[in-house]
Design a protein around this motif. Structure first.
Motif, PDB file in Angstrom:
ATOM      1  N   VAL A 143     -11.738  18.692  28.454  1.00 51.96           N
ATOM      2  CA  VAL A 143     -11.504  17.775  27.350  1.00 51.96           C
ATOM      3  C   VAL A 143     -11.119  16.385  27.844  1.00 51.96           C
ATOM      4  N   ASP A 144     -10.663  16.278  29.093  1.00 55.00           N
ATOM      5  CA  ASP A 144     -10.315  14.971  29.663  1.00 55.00           C
ATOM      6  C   ASP A 144     -11.511  14.275  30.299  1.00 55.00           C
ATOM      7  N   ASP A 145     -12.707  14.842  30.142  1.00 60.11           N
ATOM      8  CA  ASP A 145     -13.966  14.277  30.644  1.00 60.11           C
ATOM      9  C   ASP A 145     -14.049  14.311  32.164  1.00 60.11           C
ATOM     10  N   HIS A 146     -13.243  15.110  32.832  1.00 56.45           N
ATOM     11  CA  HIS A 146     -13.336  15.287  34.277  1.00 56.45           C
ATOM     12  C   HIS A 146     -14.189  16.521  34.573  1.00 56.45           C
TER      13      HIS A 146
ATOM     14  N   VAL B 252      -6.686  22.695  38.127  1.00 54.94           N
ATOM     15  CA  VAL B 252      -5.887  22.196  37.015  1.00 54.94           C
ATOM     16  C   VAL B 252      -4.410  22.325  37.370  1.00 54.94           C
ATOM     17  N   ASN B 253      -3.682  21.238  37.231  1.00 52.08           N
ATOM     18  CA  ASN B 253      -2.254  21.270  37.526  1.00 52.08           C
ATOM     19  C   ASN B 253      -1.534  22.205  36.556  1.00 52.08           C
ATOM     20  N   SER B 254      -0.656  23.040  37.109  1.00 51.20           N
ATOM     21  CA  SER B 254       0.090  24.000  36.301  1.00 51.20           C
ATOM     22  C   SER B 254       1.580  23.695  36.387  1.00 51.20           C
ATOM     23  N   PRO B 255       2.288  23.790  35.253  1.00 47.29           N
ATOM     24  CA  PRO B 255       3.738  23.558  35.281  1.00 47.29           C
ATOM     25  C   PRO B 255       4.535  24.769  35.735  1.00 47.29           C
ATOM     26  N   PHE B 256       3.846  25.747  36.346  1.00 47.33           N
ATOM     27  CA  PHE B 256       4.522  26.990  36.704  1.00 47.33           C
ATOM     28  C   PHE B 256       5.673  26.760  37.666  1.00 47.33           C
TER      29      PHE B 256
END
Length: 365
Positions: A129-132, A176-180
C-alpha cells in the motif's frame, strides 16, 4: 540470565499443570503488530493457446514491454495477440518474511481472456500500500478450471479457468519492519473480545510470572512486560503463548442462515414462559380449461372457457408451551415433536424474539 532461565522453567511447569480443557494463548490471541501484508501487481501472461484477451490496455502493456527490450512496433498497428492476457497478481506477505524467501501468488485475468491454462507469468513487481516493491513474481501457472466450446456457440466451463496460482511464484525482495522487538511490553489482541477472557488471561500470566506483569487495556488488548533482548524475548514468548487459559462462554446467540435454512442455537440460549402455535396454510390453484363446441348449423367457432378451481387447506396447528428458563435441549425436543421445517423454526424464533421471550441475540446472515 540465570534468573530468566529459572523464570522460564517455572512458567513451563505451570503450563504443564494447566487444565486440559483450556485453550492456549496462541489460539486465543494474536500479537499486536505481527500481521500479514497484502501485495498486488499488474503483469502479462504469455504462451496461451488462443485464449488471451483483446483489451486495449493489454496491447498498450505489450508495446511498453517490447520497447524495454528495444523492439519498436509501428504506430497504429494493433498486435492482435491471442496468446497474451493482462492479469493482476496478488499475494500475502507473512510476518517476519526475509528477502530471498518465496511465497505463493494468485494470478487473475482482468480482460476478456477465456483461460489462463498453459500460460507463463512474466516478471511482475508486487507492491504494498506504500507503493514500494516487496516481491518479484514469475512462473508457470497452475489452473484448476477448464472450458470448451463448439462451432455452434455451445460452451461448457468447469470451475474458473481465468484464475490460476503459482506455488512459490514470488521471491521476497524487501523486509517489512516489525514492532516485535520494540518497547518494554508485548501486547496480545484477543480474537474474540470479552472482558472475562481478558481478565482470566491477565490472572494466568500474573500467577505464573508475578504480580503486575500483565494488565488489560480493554476487552481485547493485554500487555505483558517482556525482556528487550531479541533472543530472550523469543524464548519468553515461546513459553507465554503456550500458557493455557479457560475462555469465557460466548454470549447467547441464535444464528439463522436464511439462504440455506441452517439454524444454530448457542449453549446459553433460554426462553421465558411462552406458548407457540404455528399452522401451515396451503393454497392450491388448478386450471381446467374446457372447449365448448358450437352448433354445427351455425358459423360460430369453438370457444375455450376457463375453469379455475381454488382450494385452501389448513393443517391443524399444534401448540407447544415453553416453560421459564428452558434449556437448549428442551427447545430442540419441542421443535422436533411439532415436526416443524427450518422455515417454520425461523418464524417461531423471530416471533419469540419480538415477544421478548427469547433470551438471546438473533442474528440473520
Amino acid at each position: 540470565m540465570k534468573t530468566l532461565r529459572l523464570l522460564l522453567a517455572l512458567i513451563a511447569l505451570s503450563v504443564v499443570a494447566a487444565p486440559v480443557l483450556a485453550d492456549r494463548l496462541k489460539d486465543l490471541a494474536r500479537i499486536a503488530g505481527v500481521r500479514n501484508n497484502q501485495l498486488v501487481g499488474y503483469g502479462l501472461v504469455v504462451g496461451l493457446d488462443g485464449t488471451g484477451d483483446s483489451a486495449p490496455f493489454t496491447n498498450q502493456t505489450f508495446r511498453n514491454m517490447m520497447n524495454q527490450f528495444g523492439v519498436t512496433l509501428p504506430p497504429g498497428v494493433n498486435p492482435g495477440l491471442a496468446n497474451v492476457a493482462a492479469v493482476t497478481v496478488t499475494a500475502t506477505l507473512p510476518p517476519f518474511a526475509k528477502p530471498g524467501q518465496e511465497m505463493d501468488i494468485t494470478v487473475s485475468s482482468i480482460g476478456n481472456a477465456d483461460s489462463l491454462r498453459g500460460g507463463t507469468l512474466l516478471m511482475t513487481p508486487l507492491k504494498g500500500v506504500d507503493d514500494h516493491v516487496y516481491a518479484m513474481a514469475q512462473g508457470n501457472l497452475v489452473v484448476g478450471g477448464f472450458g470448451a466450446g463448439g462451432a455452434d456457440g455451445s460452451r461448457i466451463t468447469v470451475n474458473v479457468p481465468s484464475v490460476g496460482r503459482i506455488p512459490n511464484g514470488a521471491t521476497i525482495e524487501r523486509e517489512v519492519n516489525s514492532p516485535f522487538n520494540e518497547g518494554d511490553t508485548i501486547t496480545f489482541n484477543l480474537l474474540r473480545q470479552d472482558f472475562t477472557t481478558a481478565r482470566r488471561v491477565v490472572e494466568a500470566i500474573n500467577d505464573a510470572l508475578g504480580p503486575d506483569m500483565a494488565y488489560a487495556h480493554d476487552a481485547t488488548s493485554i500487555s505483558v512486560r517482556a525482556p528487550r533482548d531479541p533472543s530472550q524475548r523469543v524464548s519468553f514468548l515461546s513459553i507465554l503463548e503456550n500458557m493455557t487459559v479457560e475462555p469465557a462462554e460466548a454470549a447467547a446467540k441464535v444464528v439463522i442462515n436464511s439462504r440455506t435454512g441452517t439454524i444454530v442455537v448457542g449453549k446459553n440460549v433460554q426462553v421465558t414462559a411462552a406458548a407457540v402455535t404455528h399452522g401451515n396454510l396451503t393454497v392450491t390453484i388448478q386450471e381446467n380449461p374446457e372447449a365448448v363446441q358450437p352448433n354445427p348449423f351455425t358459423d360460430a367457432d369453438t370457444v375455450i372457457e376457463p375453469n379455475t378451481q381454488i382450494a385452501i387447506t389448513e393443517d391443524p396447528a399444534r401448540m407447544f408451551q415453553f416453560g421459564p428458563a428452558v434449556t437448549l435441549n428442551e427447545i430442540v425436543q419441542a421443535v422436533n415433536q411439532v415436526g416443524a421445517a427450518p422455515g417454520d423454526v425461523m418464524a417461531v424464533l423471530e416471533a419469540l424474539k419480538t415477544a421478548g421471550a427469547l433470551r438471546a441475540e438473533l442474528i440473520v446472515i
